[in-house]
Design a protein around this motif. Structure first.
Motif, PDB file in Angstrom:
ATOM      1  N   ILE A  81      43.404  63.718  25.449  1.00  0.00           N
ATOM      2  CA  ILE A  81      44.577  64.409  25.169  1.00  0.00           C
ATOM      3  C   ILE A  81      44.806  63.454  23.870  1.00  0.00           C
ATOM      4  O   ILE A  81      45.884  64.594  22.939  1.00  0.00           O
ATOM      5  CB  ILE A  81      45.635  64.123  25.777  1.00  0.00           C
ATOM      6  N   ALA A  82      44.937  62.268  23.250  1.00  0.00           N
ATOM      7  CA  ALA A  82      45.107  62.033  21.404  1.00  0.00           C
ATOM      8  C   ALA A  82      45.104  62.544  20.612  1.00  0.00           C
ATOM      9  O   ALA A  82      44.937  63.258  19.727  1.00  0.00           O
ATOM     10  CB  ALA A  82      44.545  60.357  21.816  1.00  0.00           C
ATOM     11  N   ASP A  83      43.483  63.486  20.375  1.00  0.00           N
ATOM     12  CA  ASP A  83      42.819  63.807  19.366  1.00  0.00           C
ATOM     13  C   ASP A  83      44.017  65.419  19.676  1.00  0.00           C
ATOM     14  O   ASP A  83      43.740  66.260  19.203  1.00  0.00           O
ATOM     15  CB  ASP A  83      41.743  63.711  19.778  1.00  0.00           C
ATOM     16  N   LEU A  84      44.616  66.051  20.827  1.00  0.00           N
ATOM     17  CA  LEU A  84      45.598  66.963  20.849  1.00  0.00           C
ATOM     18  C   LEU A  84      46.508  66.986  20.852  1.00  0.00           C
ATOM     19  O   LEU A  84      47.574  68.199  20.565  1.00  0.00           O
ATOM     20  CB  LEU A  84      44.322  67.659  22.096  1.00  0.00           C
ATOM     21  N   LEU A  85      46.897  65.876  20.871  1.00  0.00           N
ATOM     22  CA  LEU A  85      48.384  66.106  21.124  1.00  0.00           C
ATOM     23  C   LEU A  85      49.359  66.144  19.489  1.00  0.00           C
ATOM     24  O   LEU A  85      48.570  66.537  17.965  1.00  0.00           O
ATOM     25  CB  LEU A  85      49.033  64.378  21.375  1.00  0.00           C
ATOM     26  N   CYS A  86      50.546  66.560  19.406  1.00  0.00           N
ATOM     27  CA  CYS A  86      50.717  67.322  17.782  1.00  0.00           C
ATOM     28  C   CYS A  86      51.952  66.423  17.418  1.00  0.00           C
ATOM     29  O   CYS A  86      53.236  66.314  18.389  1.00  0.00           O
ATOM     30  CB  CYS A  86      50.782  69.063  17.840  1.00  0.00           C
ATOM     31  N   PRO A  87      52.354  65.282  16.278  1.00  0.00           N
ATOM     32  CA  PRO A  87      51.234  65.096  16.040  1.00  0.00           C
ATOM     33  C   PRO A  87      50.148  63.780  16.384  1.00  0.00           C
ATOM     34  O   PRO A  87      50.127  63.814  18.165  1.00  0.00           O
ATOM     35  CB  PRO A  87      51.470  64.099  15.074  1.00  0.00           C
ATOM     36  N   ARG A  88      49.105  64.026  16.002  1.00  0.00           N
ATOM     37  CA  ARG A  88      48.077  62.684  16.863  1.00  0.00           C
ATOM     38  C   ARG A  88      47.877  61.660  16.751  1.00  0.00           C
ATOM     39  O   ARG A  88      48.535  61.435  15.756  1.00  0.00           O
ATOM     40  CB  ARG A  88      46.817  63.230  15.539  1.00  0.00           C
ATOM     41  N   LEU A  89      47.892  61.834  18.156  1.00  0.00           N
ATOM     42  CA  LEU A  89      48.421  60.346  18.514  1.00  0.00           C
ATOM     43  C   LEU A  89      47.671  58.518  17.733  1.00  0.00           C
ATOM     44  O   LEU A  89      47.260  58.549  18.152  1.00  0.00           O
ATOM     45  CB  LEU A  89      48.660  59.874  19.731  1.00  0.00           C
ATOM     46  N   THR A  90      47.744  58.131  17.406  1.00  0.00           N
ATOM     47  CA  THR A  90      47.494  56.528  16.928  1.00  0.00           C
ATOM     48  C   THR A  90      47.422  55.865  18.736  1.00  0.00           C
ATOM     49  O   THR A  90      48.818  56.020  19.706  1.00  0.00           O
ATOM     50  CB  THR A  90      48.240  56.471  16.403  1.00  0.00           C
ATOM     51  N   THR A  91      46.421  55.197  18.904  1.00  0.00           N
ATOM     52  CA  THR A  91      45.780  54.846  20.173  1.00  0.00           C
ATOM     53  C   THR A  91      45.050  53.619  20.294  1.00  0.00           C
ATOM     54  O   THR A  91      44.639  53.425  18.782  1.00  0.00           O
ATOM     55  CB  THR A  91      45.391  55.463  21.457  1.00  0.00           C
ATOM     56  N   VAL A  92      44.383  53.223  21.294  1.00  0.00           N
ATOM     57  CA  VAL A  92      43.302  52.149  21.097  1.00  0.00           C
ATOM     58  C   VAL A  92      42.355  52.550  21.527  1.00  0.00           C
ATOM     59  O   VAL A  92      42.896  53.283  23.291  1.00  0.00           O
ATOM     60  CB  VAL A  92      44.492  50.987  22.003  1.00  0.00           C
ATOM     61  N   HIS A  93      41.266  52.471  21.687  1.00  0.00           N
ATOM     62  CA  HIS A  93      39.986  53.520  22.163  1.00  0.00           C
ATOM     63  C   HIS A  93      39.774  52.385  23.158  1.00  0.00           C
ATOM     64  O   HIS A  93      39.308  51.351  22.198  1.00  0.00           O
ATOM     65  CB  HIS A  93      39.091  53.577  21.319  1.00  0.00           C
ATOM     66  N   TYR A  94      39.352  52.792  23.746  1.00  0.00           N
ATOM     67  CA  TYR A  94      38.869  51.882  25.529  1.00  0.00           C
ATOM     68  C   TYR A  94      37.198  52.465  25.756  1.00  0.00           C
ATOM     69  O   TYR A  94      37.090  53.629  25.434  1.00  0.00           O
ATOM     70  CB  TYR A  94      39.325  51.586  26.754  1.00  0.00           C
ATOM     71  N   HIS A  95      35.807  51.160  25.780  1.00  0.00           N
ATOM     72  CA  HIS A  95      35.110  52.684  26.217  1.00  0.00           C
ATOM     73  C   HIS A  95      34.653  52.454  27.445  1.00  0.00           C
ATOM     74  O   HIS A  95      33.769  51.433  28.074  1.00  0.00           O
ATOM     75  CB  HIS A  95      33.682  51.259  25.292  1.00  0.00           C
ATOM     76  N   TYR A  96      35.392  53.586  27.956  1.00  0.00           N
ATOM     77  CA  TYR A  96      35.099  53.706  29.399  1.00  0.00           C
ATOM     78  C   TYR A  96      33.313  54.093  30.140  1.00  0.00           C
ATOM     79  O   TYR A  96      33.208  53.151  31.163  1.00  0.00           O
ATOM     80  CB  TYR A  96      36.384  55.273  30.123  1.00  0.00           C
ATOM     81  N   HIS A  97      33.212  54.636  29.125  1.00  0.00           N
ATOM     82  CA  HIS A  97      31.791  55.291  29.233  1.00  0.00           C
ATOM     83  C   HIS A  97      30.703  53.364  29.618  1.00  0.00           C
ATOM     84  O   HIS A  97      30.213  53.806  30.714  1.00  0.00           O
ATOM     85  CB  HIS A  97      31.251  56.601  28.755  1.00  0.00           C
ATOM     86  N   THR A  98      30.926  53.137  28.734  1.00  0.00           N
ATOM     87  CA  THR A  98      30.038  52.602  27.838  1.00  0.00           C
ATOM     88  C   THR A  98      30.142  51.359  29.620  1.00  0.00           C
ATOM     89  O   THR A  98      29.559  50.830  30.300  1.00  0.00           O
ATOM     90  CB  THR A  98      30.539  51.980  27.027  1.00  0.00           C
ATOM     91  N   SER A  99      32.060  51.511  29.416  1.00  0.00           N
ATOM     92  CA  SER A  99      31.511  49.672  30.880  1.00  0.00           C
ATOM     93  C   SER A  99      31.578  50.201  32.299  1.00  0.00           C
ATOM     94  O   SER A  99      30.920  49.917  33.023  1.00  0.00           O
ATOM     95  CB  SER A  99      33.817  50.071  30.915  1.00  0.00           C
ATOM     96  N   GLY A 100      31.215  51.607  32.271  1.00  0.00           N
ATOM     97  CA  GLY A 100      30.740  52.722  33.646  1.00  0.00           C
ATOM     98  C   GLY A 100      29.108  52.094  33.738  1.00  0.00           C
ATOM     99  O   GLY A 100      28.775  51.261  34.571  1.00  0.00           O
TER     100      GLY A 100
END
Lengths: 326, 326
Positions: free
Chosen positions: A274-293
């Motif tokens: 959703i971060a990239d789809l919100l309006c305006p696009r949301l500044t956020t912190v990326h966590y590597h969830y797939h990698t953590s799995g």
């Protein structure tokens, strides 16, 4: 089809068939005769029988707090990718955010017969630790730091500190923070502490800023923002412990025509779709969830093979994603 | 601890302990003596032994095409909710959108020993059907209609027809459609047919309108919209086969400052979390994914109990969610 029937058809002893199935030593000729029968009869050794013999189930358990969330599908996808390569099946268990149920699952887990467990933990209590201690199979904790168990976790404190520092650096003088339940060590307590640390560097204290606790939902974010706006001093920047909360905040600000980022900066954490789809696009912190799995799966595989893992506790990196809300 | 050891401690026969564990008839006195020993020794019947005895694993398999998607976490959550109530564990298998892998999983499924299977199908080929026919346990197909297997599916054709009709009714004269691979019977073929049906009612034909195929991603939606805008005649309404595609379309239109819905109406399908967070909020069709998971679980439970289900093929309803993009 039983082992003795195969033996009869192949003209060998049952012991020979059993040795064949367990990769024991066997003459080339007997091996070929058994293979022929197995091929022709389409025999597949029963998993039950194999499990009885080897005490291995080739299954791992994964206990998650909620399937339908931002992080869990990504984590599961990473675990499944790796376990699949190693021919392990994933037994999925869902506590649906109920602590009682979660502990109940851990306490009765033995019965579901797995070779190892990945526990995607949101809250880790003494009762969890007692239940885990009786598990009898290797356990990896994902998402929370543990001193007792091998774990893969995110740098929640560092990430929250870095994100709040960004807001302060970019000129926010009256920051606000919307966090989550601090019994949740990672998303709750650690992110809270990270925010405190950032504030201190700028001579501020959590008591002096607008602070609210919300649940992990858009609606809760909306309501928390409503409450903050009802206060006397309006903040000029809001950090939210999750992107979902930030989505609610943006929706509240948009309805009240408060311009983002001009009048108020907003940042989330998690970098969900959703971060990239919100309006305006949301500044956020990326966590590597797939990698953590994937990393949790690797760690568990090492432990199940009784191989000493390179590292028993691993903190994953984060990445600040600067977009349009700051 | 074995059954005969319990029998010795309780002073009863092994047969009596076995009857006790299998809920057979037993005198009150023997029952109490066995219970006492079991309590004191903390004995838990081995799952392996129980499975050998009852031929039941209390596990069901769920095969999904992709864990990290809009629909699958909701479906899984519905399945897990119901199976959990009935004390079944869910063995999760993920084909990660690879048809080869999916069929491979089905072909070797027997080895993972489950009492039943829910197959969340995106594409259903002859090879799938052959593999399913050899499964040996009850199978429920979720998300696609099947004449051969019990299934729970969505009214994709009806929903696409209704949504396109909405666009036409609201004044679109040059509609466009961005669909997905038509080998996917539900999201691809059925939605395509639904759109055709709506067009025909308005004297239009698919050949006359802008039509593109995209994959299930925001980026693919963006690119398809770019291509459509490069064409001579600009459409005044775009229906997208998924919300993710619609998110890409909105992002493309927003960059080009094409006002939605004034200059172009946009609608999605699926009503994922993103639909309500997009800007403007996306008009879409709501599918009851969580319910479909629960219904598939109920259907499978009936089949596993050899109970004739009320209905072997069930089409779920949809609901049009009118928001800000139309």
């Amino acid at each position: 089809m039983t082992i003795s029937e195969i033996a009869k058809l192949a003209g060998v002893s049952s012991a020979a068939v059993s040795r064949y199935l367990n990769d024991g030593s066997l003459s080339q000729e007997k091996r070929q005769r058994i293979e022929k029968v197995i091929r022709e009869t389409n025999y597949r050794p029963s998993e039950y029988a194999r499990t009885m013999r080897t005490k291995k189930s080739n299954r791992i358990g994964v206990l998650v707090p909620q399937i339908d969330s931002e992080a869990v599908p990504k984590i599961l996808s990473g675990i499944s990718e790796r376990m699949d390569q190693k021919n392990y099946h994933v037994l999925l268990m869902n506590s649906n955010l109920s602590l009682e149920k979660e502990i109940g699952i851990l306490e009765t887990f033995e019965q579901s017969q797995v070779d190892g467990l990945i526990f995607v933990a949101s809250i880790l209590t003494k009762r969890h630790e007692v239940a885990l201690a009786h598990m009898g199979v290797p356990v990896v904790i994902l998402g929370q730091k543990s001193d007792r168990y091998p774990c893969i976790y995110h740098d929640d404190e560092g990430a929250a500190c870095a994100m709040m520092t960004e807001l302060l650096k970019s000129g926010c003088r009256h920051p606000a923070y919307i966090g989550v339940d601090r019994r949740d060590k990672a998303a709750g307590k650690s992110r809270y502490q990270g925010v405190c640390r950032a504030l201190e560097t700028y001579g501020l204290h959590m008591d002096e800023i607008a602070y609210r606790e919300a649940t992990f939902s858009v609606q809760a974010g909306y309501q928390a923002m409503e409450q903050i706006l009802a206060e006397e001093k309006r903040p000029d920047g809001v950090l939210c412990a999750t992107d979902m909360i930030a989505a609610g905040v943006l929706s509240c600000l948009s309805e009240r025509k408060i311009a983002v980022p001009e009048k108020m900066k907003v940042a989330g954490m998690g970098h969900g779709a959703i971060a990239d789809l919100l309006c305006p696009r949301l500044t956020t912190v990326h966590y590597h969830y797939h990698t953590s799995g994937r990393e949790a799966a690797d760690l568990l595989l090492d432990l199940m093979r009784k191989k000493k893992p390179r590292q028993e506790a691993r903190m994953l990196e984060y990445e600040i994603i600067r977009q349009k809300t700051t």
